[in-house]
Design a protein around this motif. Structure first.
Motif, short mmCIF file in Angstrom:
data_model
loop_
_atom_site.label_atom_id
_atom_site.label_comp_id
_atom_site.label_asym_id
_atom_site.label_seq_id
_atom_site.Cartn_x
_atom_site.Cartn_y
_atom_site.Cartn_z
N UNK A 87 1.51 -16.75 -4.29
CA UNK A 87 0.76 -15.86 -3.41
C UNK A 87 -0.03 -14.85 -4.20
N UNK A 88 -0.29 -13.73 -3.54
CA UNK A 88 -1.09 -12.68 -4.18
C UNK A 88 -0.78 -11.33 -3.56
N UNK A 89 -1.04 -10.30 -4.34
CA UNK A 89 -0.91 -8.93 -3.86
C UNK A 89 -2.21 -8.61 -3.13
N UNK A 90 -2.11 -8.29 -1.85
CA UNK A 90 -3.31 -8.09 -1.04
C UNK A 90 -3.58 -6.63 -0.70
N UNK A 91 -2.59 -5.79 -0.88
CA UNK A 91 -2.79 -4.38 -0.53
C UNK A 91 -1.99 -3.44 -1.40
N UNK A 92 -2.64 -2.35 -1.77
CA UNK A 92 -2.01 -1.26 -2.53
C UNK A 92 -2.74 -0.01 -2.05
N UNK A 93 -2.18 0.62 -1.02
CA UNK A 93 -2.91 1.67 -0.32
C UNK A 93 -2.10 2.95 -0.21
N UNK A 94 -2.81 4.06 -0.26
CA UNK A 94 -2.21 5.37 -0.02
C UNK A 94 -2.91 5.97 1.20
N UNK A 95 -2.10 6.39 2.16
CA UNK A 95 -2.64 6.98 3.39
C UNK A 95 -1.85 8.24 3.72
N UNK A 96 -2.55 9.22 4.29
CA UNK A 96 -1.83 10.43 4.74
C UNK A 96 -0.95 10.09 5.94
N UNK A 106 1.02 16.48 4.97
CA UNK A 106 2.28 16.96 4.38
C UNK A 106 2.89 15.86 3.53
N UNK A 107 2.67 14.62 3.95
CA UNK A 107 3.18 13.48 3.19
C UNK A 107 2.15 12.37 3.14
N UNK A 108 2.22 11.60 2.07
CA UNK A 108 1.39 10.41 1.91
C UNK A 108 2.30 9.20 1.86
N UNK A 109 1.75 8.04 2.15
CA UNK A 109 2.52 6.80 2.14
C UNK A 109 1.84 5.78 1.23
N UNK A 139 5.55 13.41 -1.14
CA UNK A 139 4.98 14.71 -0.81
C UNK A 139 3.52 14.78 -1.22
N UNK A 140 2.68 15.30 -0.35
CA UNK A 140 1.25 15.35 -0.64
C UNK A 140 0.90 16.31 -1.76
N UNK A 141 1.83 17.18 -2.14
CA UNK A 141 1.55 18.08 -3.26
C UNK A 141 1.64 17.34 -4.60
N UNK A 142 2.17 16.10 -4.57
CA UNK A 142 2.26 15.28 -5.78
C UNK A 142 1.12 14.27 -5.78
N UNK A 143 0.59 14.01 -6.95
CA UNK A 143 -0.45 12.98 -7.06
C UNK A 143 0.21 11.61 -7.13
#
Length: 171
Positions: A87-96, A106-109, A139-143
């Motif tokens: 298969x393949x990696x199809x998504x690598x996403x960061x969302x609030x 306040x948090x990201x995923x 935590x959104x305060x972290x990159x």
């Protein structure tokens, strides 16, 4: 507890003796694999996500191989195993996620999605093609770069567990 365990196995042995044509297989790993299956192959999972983590493909592929080695008695082949994972990696996403005052997150995923094609060459009816996703919040305060090394292995662990359960544990 030990008495229940011994009683269970005694009963299972008795039932196996009464109905010798029936085959009962037990597994402490949760795998439900036909005795005819002897080998597996895990092909490299390329990263096709828009946002690319340069080590994710190798890390995920190795984690899936290790999961199968630890939890099955199957032998690994580089290609053409009785069971094939590709298969393949199809998504690598960061969302609030949770928004607080001033429209700040306040948090990201971090979510990783992987498209898996599982081919069972012994019993083709067991083959599947499915996308698996798993996430971790931070935590959104972290990159992302500050937390990525800790989050990615946790997400990979969830993904390999889900893939194992969907393909070999028949859950």
């Amino acid at each position: 507890m030990l008495k229940k365990f011994v009683l269970f196995f005694a009963l299972a042995t008795l039932l196996a003796g009464i109905a010798p044509s029936c085959k009962v297989s037990y597994s402490f790993t949760g795998a439900n694999i036909s005795p005819a299956v002897k080998t597996y192959s895990v092909y490299y999972f390329p990263n096709r996500a828009r946002l690319v983590n340069p080590t994710l493909s190798q890390s995920f592929t190795e984690a899936l191989r290790e999961k199968l080695q630890r939890q099955t008695s199957l032998n690994e082949l580089t290609e053409n195993g009785d069971l094939i994972f590709e298969g393949q990696i199809t998504g690598y996403d960061v969302r609030p996620m949770s928004i607080q005052k001033d429209d700040q997150a306040a948090q990201n995923r971090l979510t990783i999605s992987i498209r898996v094609k599982y081919t069972n060459n012994i019993d083709p009816d067991q083959s599947i093609e499915q996308t698996f996703s798993a996430f971790e919040d931070f935590d959104s305060s972290s990159s992302l770069s500050a937390v990525e090394d800790g989050l990615v292995p946790e997400i990979i662990n969830k993904l390999t567990e889900d893939i194992f359960n969907a393909t070999l544990a028949n859950w």
